[in-house]
Design a protein around this motif. Structure first.
Motif, PDB file in Angstrom:
ATOM      1  N   SER A  37       3.916   6.798 -16.709  1.00  0.00           N
ATOM      2  CA  SER A  37       4.460   5.456 -16.488  1.00  0.00           C
ATOM      3  C   SER A  37       3.362   4.406 -16.549  1.00  0.00           C
ATOM      4  CB  SER A  37       5.192   5.395 -15.149  1.00  0.00           C
ATOM      5  OG  SER A  37       4.358   5.764 -14.076  1.00  0.00           O
ATOM      6  N   THR A  38       2.168   4.747 -16.058  1.00  0.00           N
ATOM      7  CA  THR A  38       1.051   3.795 -16.102  1.00  0.00           C
ATOM      8  C   THR A  38       0.632   3.520 -17.536  1.00  0.00           C
ATOM      9  OG1 THR A  38       0.270   4.508 -13.931  1.00  0.00           O
ATOM     10  CG2 THR A  38      -1.318   3.374 -15.343  1.00  0.00           C
ATOM     11  N   GLU A  39       0.623   4.545 -18.366  1.00  0.00           N
ATOM     12  CA  GLU A  39       0.251   4.350 -19.769  1.00  0.00           C
ATOM     13  C   GLU A  39       1.293   3.514 -20.500  1.00  0.00           C
ATOM     14  OE1 GLU A  39      -2.117   4.202 -22.931  1.00  0.00           O
ATOM     15  OE2 GLU A  39      -2.621   4.973 -20.933  1.00  0.00           O
TER      16      GLU A  39
ATOM     17  N   GLY B 206      16.389   0.204  -3.986  1.00  0.00           N
ATOM     18  CA  GLY B 206      16.577   1.454  -3.256  1.00  0.00           C
ATOM     19  C   GLY B 206      15.764   2.598  -3.805  1.00  0.00           C
ATOM     20  N   GLY B 207      14.644   2.299  -4.464  1.00  0.00           N
ATOM     21  CA  GLY B 207      13.788   3.337  -5.017  1.00  0.00           C
ATOM     22  C   GLY B 207      14.206   3.824  -6.376  1.00  0.00           C
ATOM     23  N   ARG B 208      15.231   3.185  -6.975  1.00  0.00           N
ATOM     24  CA  ARG B 208      15.724   3.664  -8.271  1.00  0.00           C
ATOM     25  C   ARG B 208      14.845   3.222  -9.437  1.00  0.00           C
ATOM     26  NH1 ARG B 208      20.278   1.779  -5.756  1.00  0.00           N
ATOM     27  NH2 ARG B 208      20.478  -0.029  -7.129  1.00  0.00           N
ATOM     28  N   ARG B 209      13.976   2.234  -9.201  1.00  0.00           N
ATOM     29  CA  ARG B 209      13.120   1.755 -10.280  1.00  0.00           C
ATOM     30  C   ARG B 209      11.678   2.180 -10.052  1.00  0.00           C
ATOM     31  NH1 ARG B 209      15.119  -4.351 -12.097  1.00  0.00           N
ATOM     32  NH2 ARG B 209      16.947  -3.623 -13.250  1.00  0.00           N
ATOM     33  N   ARG B 210      11.122   2.859 -11.050  1.00  0.00           N
ATOM     34  CA  ARG B 210       9.707   3.238 -10.973  1.00  0.00           C
ATOM     35  C   ARG B 210       8.849   1.973 -11.062  1.00  0.00           C
ATOM     36  NH1 ARG B 210       6.792   7.911 -12.330  1.00  0.00           N
ATOM     37  NH2 ARG B 210       8.727   8.973 -11.726  1.00  0.00           N
TER      38      ARG B 210
ATOM     39  N   PHE C  36      10.662  -5.636 -18.676  1.00  0.00           N
ATOM     40  CA  PHE C  36      10.300  -4.240 -18.949  1.00  0.00           C
ATOM     41  C   PHE C  36      10.580  -3.433 -17.692  1.00  0.00           C
ATOM     42  CE2 PHE C  36       6.907  -0.858 -19.113  1.00  0.00           C
ATOM     43  CZ  PHE C  36       7.472  -0.125 -20.148  1.00  0.00           C
ATOM     44  N   VAL C  37      11.456  -2.439 -17.803  1.00  0.00           N
ATOM     45  CA  VAL C  37      11.891  -1.677 -16.634  1.00  0.00           C
ATOM     46  C   VAL C  37      11.844  -0.187 -16.945  1.00  0.00           C
ATOM     47  CG1 VAL C  37      13.825  -1.182 -15.084  1.00  0.00           C
ATOM     48  CG2 VAL C  37      13.379  -3.540 -15.795  1.00  0.00           C
ATOM     49  N   LEU C  38      11.288   0.581 -16.013  1.00  0.00           N
ATOM     50  CA  LEU C  38      11.346   2.034 -16.063  1.00  0.00           C
ATOM     51  C   LEU C  38      12.059   2.537 -14.825  1.00  0.00           C
ATOM     52  CD1 LEU C  38       7.737   3.051 -17.224  1.00  0.00           C
ATOM     53  CD2 LEU C  38       9.816   2.918 -18.617  1.00  0.00           C
ATOM     54  N   GLY C  39      13.041   3.408 -15.009  1.00  0.00           N
ATOM     55  CA  GLY C  39      13.734   4.023 -13.892  1.00  0.00           C
ATOM     56  C   GLY C  39      12.926   5.167 -13.318  1.00  0.00           C
ATOM     57  N   GLU C  40      13.448   5.755 -12.273  1.00  0.00           N
ATOM     58  CA  GLU C  40      12.723   6.843 -11.615  1.00  0.00           C
ATOM     59  C   GLU C  40      12.520   8.038 -12.537  1.00  0.00           C
ATOM     60  OE1 GLU C  40      10.419   8.729  -9.209  1.00  0.00           O
ATOM     61  OE2 GLU C  40      11.053   6.652  -8.922  1.00  0.00           O
ATOM     62  N   ASN C  41      13.441   8.244 -13.488  1.00  0.00           N
ATOM     63  CA  ASN C  41      13.286   9.347 -14.445  1.00  0.00           C
ATOM     64  C   ASN C  41      12.564   8.911 -15.714  1.00  0.00           C
ATOM     65  OD1 ASN C  41      15.200   7.730 -15.605  1.00  0.00           O
ATOM     66  ND2 ASN C  41      16.705   9.351 -15.968  1.00  0.00           N
ATOM     67  N   LEU C  42      12.003   7.699 -15.695  1.00  0.00           N
ATOM     68  CA  LEU C  42      11.234   7.105 -16.798  1.00  0.00           C
ATOM     69  C   LEU C  42      12.081   6.754 -18.015  1.00  0.00           C
ATOM     70  CD1 LEU C  42       7.773   8.899 -16.706  1.00  0.00           C
ATOM     71  CD2 LEU C  42       8.640   6.951 -15.400  1.00  0.00           C
ATOM     72  N   SER C  43      13.401   6.756 -17.861  1.00  0.00           N
ATOM     73  CA  SER C  43      14.212   6.038 -18.849  1.00  0.00           C
ATOM     74  C   SER C  43      14.030   4.560 -18.559  1.00  0.00           C
ATOM     75  CB  SER C  43      15.685   6.436 -18.727  1.00  0.00           C
ATOM     76  OG  SER C  43      16.188   6.060 -17.446  1.00  0.00           O
ATOM     77  N   GLY C  44      14.352   3.705 -19.501  1.00  0.00           N
ATOM     78  CA  GLY C  44      14.115   2.289 -19.232  1.00  0.00           C
ATOM     79  C   GLY C  44      14.592   1.398 -20.355  1.00  0.00           C
TER      80      GLY C  44
ATOM     81  N   SER D 258       0.825  -1.210   0.000  1.00  0.00           N
ATOM     82  CA  SER D 258       0.000   0.000   0.000  1.00  0.00           C
ATOM     83  C   SER D 258       0.859   1.261   0.000  1.00  0.00           C
ATOM     84  CB  SER D 258      -0.952  -0.001   1.201  1.00  0.00           C
ATOM     85  OG  SER D 258      -0.231  -0.135   2.417  1.00  0.00           O
ATOM     86  N   THR D 259       1.931   1.278   0.785  1.00  0.00           N
ATOM     87  CA  THR D 259       2.793   2.467   0.809  1.00  0.00           C
ATOM     88  C   THR D 259       3.535   2.627  -0.511  1.00  0.00           C
ATOM     89  OG1 THR D 259       3.070   2.340   3.206  1.00  0.00           O
ATOM     90  CG2 THR D 259       4.725   3.578   1.988  1.00  0.00           C
ATOM     91  N   ALA D 260       4.056   1.532  -1.038  1.00  0.00           N
ATOM     92  CA  ALA D 260       4.750   1.599  -2.325  1.00  0.00           C
ATOM     93  C   ALA D 260       3.813   2.088  -3.424  1.00  0.00           C
ATOM     94  CB  ALA D 260       5.316   0.229  -2.687  1.00  0.00           C
ATOM     95  N   ALA D 261       2.561   1.598  -3.406  1.00  0.00           N
ATOM     96  CA  ALA D 261       1.581   2.017  -4.414  1.00  0.00           C
ATOM     97  C   ALA D 261       1.240   3.494  -4.248  1.00  0.00           C
ATOM     98  CB  ALA D 261       0.322   1.166  -4.302  1.00  0.00           C
ATOM     99  N   ARG D 262       1.106   3.920  -3.011  1.00  0.00           N
ATOM    100  CA  ARG D 262       0.781   5.343  -2.776  1.00  0.00           C
ATOM    101  C   ARG D 262       1.897   6.231  -3.303  1.00  0.00           C
ATOM    102  NH1 ARG D 262       2.479   8.466   1.127  1.00  0.00           N
ATOM    103  NH2 ARG D 262       3.072   6.738   2.494  1.00  0.00           N
ATOM    104  N   ARG D 263       3.143   5.859  -3.030  1.00  0.00           N
ATOM    105  CA  ARG D 263       4.263   6.680  -3.515  1.00  0.00           C
ATOM    106  C   ARG D 263       4.313   6.678  -5.047  1.00  0.00           C
ATOM    107  NH1 ARG D 263       7.259   8.720   0.329  1.00  0.00           N
ATOM    108  NH2 ARG D 263       7.398   7.718   2.375  1.00  0.00           N
ATOM    109  N   TYR D 264       3.985   5.547  -5.644  1.00  0.00           N
ATOM    110  CA  TYR D 264       3.966   5.484  -7.110  1.00  0.00           C
ATOM    111  C   TYR D 264       2.939   6.471  -7.666  1.00  0.00           C
ATOM    112  CZ  TYR D 264       3.108   3.674 -11.809  1.00  0.00           C
ATOM    113  OH  TYR D 264       2.944   3.564 -13.164  1.00  0.00           O
ATOM    114  N   HIS D 265       1.736   6.449  -7.115  1.00  0.00           N
ATOM    115  CA  HIS D 265       0.665   7.286  -7.654  1.00  0.00           C
ATOM    116  C   HIS D 265       0.816   8.763  -7.278  1.00  0.00           C
ATOM    117  CE1 HIS D 265      -1.595   4.071  -9.467  1.00  0.00           C
ATOM    118  NE2 HIS D 265      -1.565   3.369  -8.350  1.00  0.00           N
TER     119      HIS D 265
END
Length: 534
Positions: free
Chosen positions: A176-178, A207-211, A222-230, A161-168
C-alpha cells in the motif's frame, strides 16, 4: 499614561506569542532562510508610518517576497507566528487577529472581511503558474527534482500514532505504501511542499474499512480499502469522454472498471477508475493517459481551494515514503509550535521564493455525517462512559483523572484521533423510558432519551485512539435529558451550521439551552405515528 498604537500592537503581539520583531529586509535571511521546510502561519507587518497589517500564508517566505514587491521600503519590521495549520484555520484565526487589533484602535492596512476574488488561483501562493504548467507537462520529473523538506507536525503525529502503528503492522503495508508513493509522485504537484495544506492522507477511517484515503480540496482522489482494492478519480474528459474511449480503456485494463460518479469539486468532469487488486491499481498508475487525467483533476482542485480534510492527516504515512525528511525541519528560532530536531543544511526547495499574490433547510430530514466527512470545521463530540457492570471509565473516573477514555477498539480509533484540543466534548448515555416525566404525551410508547452527565473541553490528544485529556466543567447535580433525537453511535460527531437538529442539540449539550425542537421532532415522519399531533 497614554499608550501609542505601536506599543499597543507590540503588547498584543506579545500576548499572542508572535516572535520578536525582525527588520523586514532581513526576515528571509534570519527567520525564514531558504532550504528549510515550507513554513505556514501568521505575521504582523509594521510600516514606517506606524500602520500595521495582519496576514496569513501557507508559505510565509513567499508571502514576504510578495509584500516586498507591493510595499518595498514602506515596511519596517515583521513579527511571525509560525504554525502548521490548514488553510481554513489560518484564515479563521487571521479574521480573529485582525478584529482584535482593530478593536484596540491600532491603524490597520487590512481590508477587514474583504471577499476573495473568485478567479484567484489558491495554489499560486505556493507554486507560481509557470511552475504549475511545467509540472503538468511532466509531473514525475518535476516532483523528482523537488527537495523541499517535510513540515514539522509533532502534534499531528502524536494524534495519529496508533493509526500509523496499525497501518505499518499490516503484512502488506509495503504494498500500500508503494502504491501511495507511485500516486503521489505521478499525480500530486510537489507532494512534499503541498502536503497537509493542499492534500491529506488518512488511514483507518470509515470504521477501519479504508487502508488509506488521499483527499484534495473537498473530495477523495485516491482510496485503498482494507483488502487493497481501491479507486482513482480522474478527469473524464481526458480519459473516457465517450463510449468508444470507455471501450478502449476496458480492453487495455480488463481487471479495472470505470464508475461514473459525482463530486462538487470536479464540476461534473470526473470518473472513477476502480481496481479490485493492488496489481490492477499499479497498472492503472503506470498508464500515462490515466495519470495525466488524474494529475489534471488534482491540479484543478488545488487551484480552486485548499484541502479541507487536514484534521484526518496522518504524517507517518508520508514519512514512510520520504523517511528522515521531517525530523530535520526547524521552524524560526524562538517561535516553534512543534517539537523538531535540528539537523544539517538541506538542499534548497525547487521554488524557495515564489512571489504571487447554511444550515440545511427545515424539511424534516435527518442529518447524517461523520468526522471522516465533516472536514476542517470545529466539531462537538458526544461520547459514552464505560458499561456500569465493568466499573471502569465512569463519569467520576473522568472527573478524577481529567480525561475521557474508552476501551480500545480499532473501529473507533480514527474517530478518537480526530478529536482536537479546544473542541468540546460531552459524556452521555442513552436509554428508553416509560416514565411520567417525559414532557409530552407518549401514548404508552417508550421514548428514547439521552442523559448528559459531563461536558468539558479537550486539552490534549495522546494518540492512543481511545482517550483524550479534558478540562471538565463542574458536574451537574442531575443529568439533563434530551428526547427523541438520540444516537447509539459510540462516538458521535456534531458541527454547527450543518442542520437545524444539530443546532438544537449542540445548544442543549454545550450552551445550557433547553431543548426547543420537541414539537418539530414529535411531528417528524419518523416519530409522528407515536408522538405527533393528532
Amino acid at each position: 499614561m497614554i499608550i501609542s498604537a505601536g506599543e499597543m500592537a507590540d503588547k498584543w503581539a506579545d500576548s499572542q506569542t508572535f516572535s520578536t520583531a525582525v527588520h523586514f529586509d532581513e526576515v528571509r535571511k534570519v527567520a525564514l532562510p531558504a532550504g528549510e521546510a515550507v513554513v505556514s502561519g501568521w505575521y504582523l507587518l509594521r510600516f514606517l508610518d506606524h500602520t500595521f497589517y495582519v496576514g496569513e500564508s501557507v508559505n510565509l517566505r513567499a508571502r514576504m517576497s510578495q509584500h516586498a514587491t507591493k510595499w518595498g521600503t514602506e515596511i519596517s519590521t515583521v513579527r511571525l507566528l509560525p504554525q502548521v495549520a490548514s488553510k481554513q484555520e489560518l484564515k479563521r484565526r487571521e479574521r480573529i487577529l485582525t478584529r482584535e487589533l482593530e478593536a484596540l484602535g491600532v491603524p490597520l492596512r487590512n481590508v477587514v472581511n474583504a471577499s476573495m476574488d473568485g478567479d484567484r488561483d489558491a495554489l499560486e501562493e505556493l507554486i507560481p503558474a509557470t511552475a504549475q504548467r511545467r509540472w503538468l507537462a511532466d509531473p514525475h520529473a518535476f516532483n523528482a527534482a523537488d527537495a523541499t523538506p517535510l513540515k514539522a507536525m509533532a502534534a499531528q503525529e502524536i494524534r495519529y500514532s496508533t493509526a500509523a502503528r496499525r497501518y505499518h503492522e499490516k503484512t502488506d503495508a509495503a504494498v500500500s505504501t508503494e502504491l501511495l508513493r507511485t500516486f503521489l509522485e505521478s499525480c500530486v504537484p510537489v507532494p512534499r511542499a503541498t502536503e497537509f495544506q493542499y492534500w491529506s492522507v488518512s488511514t483507518g477511517t470509515f470504521g477501519g474499512r479504508r487502508r488509506l484515503c488521499v483527499s484534495v480540496g473537498s473530495m477523495e482522489v485516491f482510496v485503498l480499502g482494507e483488502n487493497l482494492s481501491g479507486f482513482l478519480n480522474v478527469r473524464r474528459s481526458l480519459l473516457a469522454p465517450n463510449p468508444k474511449a470507455e471501450y478502449a480503456f476496458q480492453r487495455q485494463h480488463p481487471r479495472a472498471r470505470l464508475e461514473h460518479t459525482e463530486y462538487r469539486d470536479a464540476d461534473g468532469d470526473v470518473i472513477a477508475v476502480e481496481c479490485p487488486t493492488p496489481e490492477s491499481m499499479l497498472g492503472v498508475l503506470n498508464d500515462p493517459q490515466i495519470v495525466a487525467a488524474a494529475a489534471r483533476l488534482i491540479l484543478d482542485i488545488m487551484r480552486k481551494h485548499a484541502c479541507i480534510y487536514t484534521r484526518n492527516h496522518c504524517p507517518q504515512l508520508v514519512q514512510s515514503i520520504y523517511p528522515g525528511d521531517r525530523s530535520n525541519n526547524v521552524l524560526p528560532s524562538g517561535t516553534s509550535t512543534e517539537t523538531t530536531v535540528p539537523g544539517p543544511p538541506i538542499a534548497a526547495p525547487l521554488f524557495p521564493d515564489t512571489v504571487h499574490p447554511d444550515m440545511a433547510v427545515h424539511d424534516g430530514s435527518m442529518p447524517s455525517a461523520d468526522s471522516d466527512e465533516l472536514g476542517d470545521i470545529v466539531c462537538y463530540w458526544l461520547v459514552p462512559p464505560g458499561p456500569k457492570k465493568s466499573r471502569r471509565n465512569q463519569p467520576e473516573d473522568f472527573l478524577t483523572r481529567g480525561e475521557w477514555r474508552m476501551d480500545p477498539h480499532p473501529r473507533f480509533e480514527a474517530k478518537v484521533a480526530d478529536m482536537l484540543p479546544g473542541e468540546r466534548i460531552a459524556v452521555r448515555t442513552r436509554r428508553n423510558t416509560s416514565g411520567d416525566d417525559v414532557p409530552f404525551d407518549r401514548r404508552g410508547n417508550l421514548v428514547s432519551v439521552m442523559d448528559f452527565h459531563l461536558t468539558g473541553t479537550i486539552t490534549a490528544n495522546p494518540g492512543d485512539g481511545c482517550s483524550v485529556s479534558v478540562a471538565w466543567d463542574p458536574a451537574p447535580a442531575h443529568p439533563r435529558q434530551y428526547y427523541l433525537y438520540t444516537s447509539q453511535d459510540t462516538v458521535w460527531t456534531l458541527a454547527r451550521g450543518m442542520h437545524w437538529i444539530w443546532e438544537d442539540l449542540i445548544a442543549f449539550a454545550f450552551d445550557g439551552k433547553p431543548q426547543r425542537n420537541l414539537d418539530d421532532l414529535r411531528n417528524n415522519p419518523f416519530w409522528s405515528d407515536r408522538f405527533g399531533d393528532r
